[in-house]
Design a protein around this motif. Sequence first.
Motif, PDB file in Angstrom:
ATOM      1  N   ALA A  85      -0.158   3.761  -1.210  1.00  0.00           N
ATOM      2  CA  ALA A  85      -0.440   4.983  -0.460  1.00  0.00           C
ATOM      3  C   ALA A  85      -1.715   4.840   0.361  1.00  0.00           C
ATOM      4  CB  ALA A  85      -0.557   6.161  -1.419  1.00  0.00           C
ATOM      5  N   LEU A  86      -2.738   4.259  -0.244  1.00  0.00           N
ATOM      6  CA  LEU A  86      -4.015   4.100   0.435  1.00  0.00           C
ATOM      7  C   LEU A  86      -3.909   3.094   1.579  1.00  0.00           C
ATOM      8  CD1 LEU A  86      -6.796   5.339   0.123  1.00  0.00           C
ATOM      9  CD2 LEU A  86      -7.452   3.414  -1.308  1.00  0.00           C
ATOM     10  N   ALA A  87      -3.253   1.979   1.312  1.00  0.00           N
ATOM     11  CA  ALA A  87      -3.071   0.975   2.362  1.00  0.00           C
ATOM     12  C   ALA A  87      -2.203   1.522   3.487  1.00  0.00           C
ATOM     13  CB  ALA A  87      -2.454  -0.291   1.784  1.00  0.00           C
ATOM     14  N   GLY A  88      -1.280   2.421   3.141  1.00  0.00           N
ATOM     15  CA  GLY A  88      -0.335   2.933   4.125  1.00  0.00           C
ATOM     16  C   GLY A  88      -0.964   3.709   5.260  1.00  0.00           C
ATOM     17  N   ILE A  89      -2.123   4.346   5.003  1.00  0.00           N
ATOM     18  CA  ILE A  89      -2.738   5.126   6.080  1.00  0.00           C
ATOM     19  C   ILE A  89      -3.332   4.227   7.164  1.00  0.00           C
ATOM     20  CG2 ILE A  89      -3.251   7.041   4.537  1.00  0.00           C
ATOM     21  CD1 ILE A  89      -6.184   6.228   4.601  1.00  0.00           C
TER      22      ILE A  89
END
Length: 272
Positions: free
Chosen positions: A106-110
């Motif tokens: 989720a964090l990498a996805g932004i």
Amino acid sequence: MQRFSIFGTRGSMPVWGRQYQKYGGMTTCYSLETAEGLLLVDAGSGISNVTTELINGNKGLPITILFTHFHLDHVMGLPFFDLLYDKDTHITLVGDSSRDDDWRAALAGIMEKPYWPVPLQDAGATIEFKDLPTDTNQMEIYGVPVSWTSINHPQGCLSYRLKTKHGDVVLATDVERGDQESDKRFVEFAKDTDVLIHDAQYTTEEYASHKGWGHATWKDAAEVALEANAKKLLLTHHSPLRTDDEIDALSKKASGIFPNTEGAAEGTVLFS
């Protein structure tokens, strides 16, 4: 040396304008700078101003970012954190492994396309992902004892307690009262803290139509501070609709319950 600074106290989304100058318009980010490293709590838009305030411009410190949760207002500043692009910087991103989702993804996805042109792992800094321990609720980071507990907020959220040389600081950025077990656990967790930084997004009138949204009122915050025997209360996660004058008024109301109450203000250094 330990210096605790406030870089963002707004909830939901950043705001700007003359009516927000006192408390600021940046979303959640707090920092504790020590001689061993820089400890951040959340990466809201306020993180973009962190490096301009480092003591002596020291940008060689290792950095750890503790995440309370991963709602957008608490992570939106990460792509704008300039040390993320510094090849000489080591950044550890810390999340709760008991979550139902994959917080790393989720964090990498932004920072994946089409949202951002530079992937997180290619930004330049050495990036390390780390889960909070599951066999304990405490650890030491840069010489600072840190503990945590879960609090009531949609999709999960943590409160952190930092035991500094200047006193304990408890951060509860996003929390709704009403769950008896959770409420009792949090009051015990925050017991006798020197500073309680507590969600106060809503007025009591607004809460009637926002029950279940995961946020507290100024009255809730004041009552928790009283129950926990805190020494000081800072209201945070200010509604993006709330002007400086209105936050002043809510702080005054809260001080009728818990006298040593202020609104958390961007740019404040609690101690150094």
